[in-house]
Design an enzyme around this catalytic site. Structure first.
Site, PDB file in Angstrom:
ATOM      1  N   SER A 103       0.946  -1.290  -0.057  1.00 50.68           N
ATOM      2  CA  SER A 103      -0.123   0.096   0.085  1.00 50.68           C
ATOM      3  C   SER A 103       0.643   1.213   0.145  1.00 50.68           C
ATOM      4  CB  SER A 103      -0.971   0.039   1.079  1.00 50.68           C
ATOM      5  OG  SER A 103      -2.030   0.932   1.206  1.00 50.68           O
ATOM      6  N   ASP A 242      -2.512   6.561  -3.498  1.00 50.05           N
ATOM      7  CA  ASP A 242      -1.555   6.158  -2.788  1.00 50.05           C
ATOM      8  C   ASP A 242      -0.982   4.917  -3.798  1.00 50.05           C
ATOM      9  OD1 ASP A 242      -3.370   3.994  -2.228  1.00 50.05           O
ATOM     10  OD2 ASP A 242      -2.674   3.441  -0.328  1.00 50.05           O
ATOM     11  N   ASP A 244      -1.383   1.660  -4.184  1.00 45.30           N
ATOM     12  CA  ASP A 244      -2.068   0.616  -4.543  1.00 45.30           C
ATOM     13  C   ASP A 244      -3.501   1.015  -4.894  1.00 45.30           C
ATOM     14  OD1 ASP A 244      -2.977   0.732  -1.871  1.00 45.30           O
ATOM     15  OD2 ASP A 244      -3.516  -1.253  -1.732  1.00 45.30           O
ATOM     16  N   ASP A 246      -5.951   2.419  -3.065  1.00 48.77           N
ATOM     17  CA  ASP A 246      -7.104   2.522  -2.243  1.00 48.77           C
ATOM     18  C   ASP A 246      -7.432   3.586  -1.166  1.00 48.77           C
ATOM     19  OD1 ASP A 246      -5.387   1.793  -0.297  1.00 48.77           O
ATOM     20  OD2 ASP A 246      -6.196   0.056   0.567  1.00 48.77           O
TER      21      ASP A 246
END
Length: 446
Positions: A103, A242, A244, A246
């Protein structure tokens, strides 16, 4: 369940690459263990996506080997936002989705997180079942039953079309200049296309991943480059994702940061205006008091969950509500998606901008953010700063000084030896000095 998970944290298995448990041998075994559990569930098909970290190639291969040994077929999407994997898991009727990502963390970290066939986080029961299999020796299925891997070449196009479908069909972004910062992460080839195809003039930054630059001085965790670009380009707004995809942090036309609390507030207020708000809003212990007060003035119910999008989701499902958010930028809109989706959340705010003919700065004015300072303090892995007497004393001193017009929250990270010290109140200088006072107590004693 009361049983403690040994490997799964709040967001899957995560750590530094090359150090246990993010090693090729452990990840191979994790793939096998997950495959053993999932094979009992049904289709034996798994979707695997990743972000742009260089270690993703190695871990992808290890996972696939483990899954194949358990008899599961892996479908690779390549670099793909986490919510895209959740979406594709559903549409392909796969038994699970797996995302290789850490992430918002630096490139040298990585992780493995799982989605159920419904595109939601795995239940504790399934995670515990996988952990139980990890204690066993690997046993391959019969050669004729081994799994194989295929690549899904049109994954990006499928997800782009899905994202666009969540934006009102009669609306367009024509005439709007938007700066999009993809953090050199998984949205780099997705987000610019979504907004461009809806008519916006897109200025893209953070779209040159090299395997080691993900989240580095770009994206939702560091919006300085985005703020500067929005002002330089005289853009209507900026979108910071960000690594990834999400989390979403926005920047208004003046270069001001608009966080997850404000984004959720704008979306909830707009849903209320349209008569489409279902219930209230779920925040977390970190949610700014300003959001709570702003929603209260609108008559919108609000509750706080523990920090972490999985706990926000639990509250949403328990109450039957549809909007949840963390100030870090996780925004969950259950009437459209099954997990936090940064692109979809951004599109809902853009719809509000277009429909209201107001700027993002004007839309943000409905709630007043209290000054809030967050200090991330590293501590010795074998100590517990929450139990240290010096830290407790510092907290009591700060709480006494803030009185009823502020609050203190200490929270240990679920993935690393890090204490998050949050102080909030009306007086910005007092808030800053109070946070540093507690942080210094942690550094000196833990």
């Amino acid at each position: 369940m009361s049983e403690k998970r040994r490997y799964f944290g709040t967001d899957g298995v995560r750590g530094k690459v090359g150090q246990y448990p993010i090693t090729p041998d452990f990840v191979l075994k994790l793939g096998w263990a997950a495959g053993r559990v999932l094979a009992k569930q049904g289709t034996k098909k798994v979707i695997i996506g990743k972000d742009t970290r260089i270690s993703g190639y190695m871990l992808e291969s290890a996972l696939e080997a483990g899954l194949a040994a358990a008899g599961l077929q892996a479908t690779f999407t390549g670099p793909m936002p986490t919510p895209a994997v959740a979406y594709l898991t559903q549409t392909f009727r796969a038994e699970a989705g797996i995302v290789i990502s850490a992430s918002h963390n630096p490139y040298y970290d990585n992780g493995i997180k799982f989605f159920s066939s419904e595109g939601t986080k795995l239940s504790d029961e399934i995670e515990l079942a996988i952990e139980a299999e990890l204690d066993k020796d690997i046993e391959c299925v019969e050669s004729s039953e081994l799994g194989k891997a295929v690549r899904l070449n049109d994954a990006a196009g499928r997800y782009i079309e899905f994202c666009k479908s969540t934006f009102p069909h009669k609306m367009t972004l024509a005439g709007m200049k938007i700066v999009v910062d993809c953090a050199h992460g998984a949205t780099y080839h997705i987000a610019p296309a979504v907004f461009k195809e809806l008519g916006a003039e897109v200025v893209a930054i953070g779209v040159e991943p090299n395997g080691t630059n993900i989240n580095h001085e770009v994206g939702a965790t560091d919006v300085r480059a985005l703020q500067a670009k929005v002002v330089e380009e005289k853009a209507a707004l900026g979108l910071g994702f960000d690594g990834d995809g999400d989390r979403i942090i926005m920047v208004d036309e003046l270069g001001n940061k608009v966080d997850g609390d404000q984004i959720a507030y704008i979306i909830a207020r707009d849903a209320l205006r349209r008569g489409e708000l279902k219930g209230g809003v779920v925040g977390t212990l970190m949610t700014n008091l300003g959001m709570e007060n702003g929603l209260k003035q609108l008559g919108i119910p609000f509750v706080r969950a523990a920090v972490g999008d999985r706990y926000v989701m639990e509250q949403l499902l328990a109450k039957g509500w549809k909007i949840g958010a963390e100030n870090s930028g996780h925004v969950i809109l259950l009437d459209k998606v099954t997990t936090g989706d940064a692109i979809v959340a951004a599109l809902q705010v853009l719809a509000s901008v277009v429909d209201s003919e107001m700027t993002l700065n004007e839309l943000s004015q409905g709630m007043t953010l209290y000054p809030q300072v967050l200090e991330n303090v590293r501590f010795s892995g074998d100590s517990n700063p929450l139990e240290a007497e010096a830290v407790k004393a510092a907290v009591i001193e700060v709480e006494t000084e803030l009185g009823e017009k502020g609050r203190v929250l200490l929270r240990k990270s679920g993935t690393e030896p890090l204490l998050r010290v949050m102080v909030e109140g009306e007086d910005a200088e007092l808030v800053q000095s109070s946070a540093l006072k507690i942080a210094d107590a942690v550094k000196a004693n833990c």
